[in-house]
Scaffold this motif. Structure first.
Motif, short mmCIF file in Angstrom:
data_model
loop_
_atom_site.label_atom_id
_atom_site.label_comp_id
_atom_site.label_asym_id
_atom_site.label_seq_id
_atom_site.Cartn_x
_atom_site.Cartn_y
_atom_site.Cartn_z
N ASP A 179 4.58 -3.45 2.96
CA ASP A 179 5.66 -2.75 4.07
C ASP A 179 5.12 -1.30 4.21
O ASP A 179 5.94 -0.65 5.08
N VAL A 180 4.56 -0.71 3.16
CA VAL A 180 3.96 0.49 3.49
C VAL A 180 2.57 0.70 3.07
O VAL A 180 2.27 0.19 2.01
N VAL A 181 2.04 1.35 3.92
CA VAL A 181 0.49 1.59 3.79
C VAL A 181 0.48 3.23 3.86
O VAL A 181 0.31 3.76 4.91
N ASP A 227 11.54 -5.50 5.88
CA ASP A 227 10.20 -6.09 6.28
C ASP A 227 9.77 -5.12 7.78
O ASP A 227 10.67 -4.99 8.44
N PHE A 228 8.65 -4.39 7.38
CA PHE A 228 8.17 -3.51 8.38
C PHE A 228 6.74 -4.03 9.23
O PHE A 228 5.92 -4.24 8.24
N ASN A 229 6.82 -4.37 10.22
CA ASN A 229 5.42 -4.70 10.80
C ASN A 229 5.36 -4.05 12.20
O ASN A 229 6.21 -4.25 12.98
N PRO A 230 4.48 -3.03 12.60
CA PRO A 230 3.73 -2.33 11.46
C PRO A 230 4.12 -1.82 10.22
O PRO A 230 5.48 -1.33 10.12
N PRO A 231 3.41 -1.54 8.98
CA PRO A 231 3.95 -0.87 8.00
C PRO A 231 4.36 0.51 8.28
O PRO A 231 3.70 1.38 9.06
N LEU A 232 5.45 0.92 7.25
CA LEU A 232 5.72 2.53 7.25
C LEU A 232 4.40 3.23 6.81
O LEU A 232 3.63 2.60 6.01
#
Length: 240
Positions: A179-181, A227-232
Motif C-alpha cells: 500500500d506504500v511505495v 487498500d491503496f491502488n496506486p500505492p501511497l
C-alpha cells in the motif's frame, strides 16, 4: 505533523530498511519514536568477540545510541526481553510492552514487521502478532489516535510455491498487498548507510546481506485495513 512509533524486536531492525523513511519523516517534521524489545545480545557475533549475551547486549545498546543520534530519533526505548526467545515467553509480556509505549506516546502511526517478518525469524513473527493485537484493542478503546498500522514489507518475486529440492518457498508480501511505495532520496539512503555503520560489531552480517543494494531507493509497507491502488508515497498520506 504526525507521531510515528516503530516497534521492532532487535537492534538494527530499524536500520535494515526503515532508516531511509525515518530520515525522510524527521526531515518533514514528524516525531519518530523507536521501541526495541530486546538488546540483541544473543547474536552469534558475540562468539567472535568472546562476550556473554548480557555483555553483547550492552555493546549493541551503545551502538543503538549512535543510531538514535544519526537518525535524529525523537525518542528511543530499548527493553531487555529475551533475544531469540520471544516465542518462549508469555505473549502478554510483549503485548504489555507495546501497549505501554502506545498509551504513553499516543502515536498516529504504528509500524512493525509484516506477517512474514521479512525473514521468518520467530522474534519478528511474535512481534507482528503482538503489536497488531494491541493496536486493534487500543484503537477500539479510543486510547490513542492510532490512525494507521503499517507493516514493513518486501514484494514477493512470485514463482512456484515449492523449491527445486521439494521444500516450500518462503513467501513475502503479494504485490497487491503493498500500500506504500516510498522512494528514498540520496540523503535518505545516506542516512540508512550511516545508521548501519553504527553497528560496528555487525558489519560482516550487514555486508553479507547486501542490504543497501537490496533495498536500493525503495521501501515498501502494507497497511492494515486499508487498500491503496496506486500505492501511497509515504506512511502519512491520506489518513482516515
Amino acid at each position: 505533523m504526525a507521531k510515528i512509533l516503530y516497534i521492532f524486536p532487535h537492534p538494527d531492525d530499524e536500520s535494515f530498511g526503515p532508516a531511509g523513511p525515518i530520515h525522510a519523516q524527521r526531515q518533514a517534521g514528524h516525531e519518530v519514536y523507536l521501541l526495541t524489545l530486546t538488546k540483541g545480545g544473543a547474536t552469534s557475533q558475540r562468539h567472535k568477540l568472546g562476550l556473554t549475551i548480557e555483555e553483547m547486549g550492552e555493546v549493541r545498546y551503545r551502538e543503538m545510541i549512535e543510531v538514535a543520534k544519526t537518525l535524529d530519533l525523537t525518542e528511543m526505548t530499548v527493553l531487555d526481553l529475551p533475544d531469540s526467545g520471544l516465542q518462549d515467553i508469555d505473549p502478554r509480556i510483549v503485548e504489555r510492552a507495546a501497549a505501554d509505549a502506545i498509551r504513553r506516546l499516543q502515536p498516529d502511526v504504528v509500524v512493525t514487521y509484516a506477517v512474514h517478518g521479512m525473514s521468518g525469524f520467530h522474534d519478528h513473527l511474535v512481534t507482528h502478532a503482538a503489536v497488531k493485537r494491541v493496536f486493534l484493542e487500543l484503537r477500539d478503546e479510543g486510547a490513542a489516535p492510532l490512525k494507521r498500522l503499517a507493516f514493513l514489507a518486501m514484494p514477493d518475486p512470485g514463482g512456484a510455491s515449492m523449491n527445486a529440492d521439494g521444500t516450500f518457498r518462503f513467501k513475502l508480501s503479494a504485490p497487491e498487498r503493498i500500500d506504500v511505495v516510498q522512494k528514498l532520496s540520496a540523503a535518505d539512503i545516506d542516512a540508512m548507510e550511516r545508521a548501519l555503520a553504527c553497528y560496528m560489531t555487525y558489519q560482516s552480517t550487514i555486508a553479507g546481506t547486501r542490504v543497501v543494494e537490496r533495498i536500493g531507493d525503495t521501501v515498501y509497507f502494507e497497511l492494515f485495513g486499508e487498500d491503496f491502488n496506486p500505492p501511497l508515497g509515504s506512511l502519512t498520506e491520506h489518513f482516515k
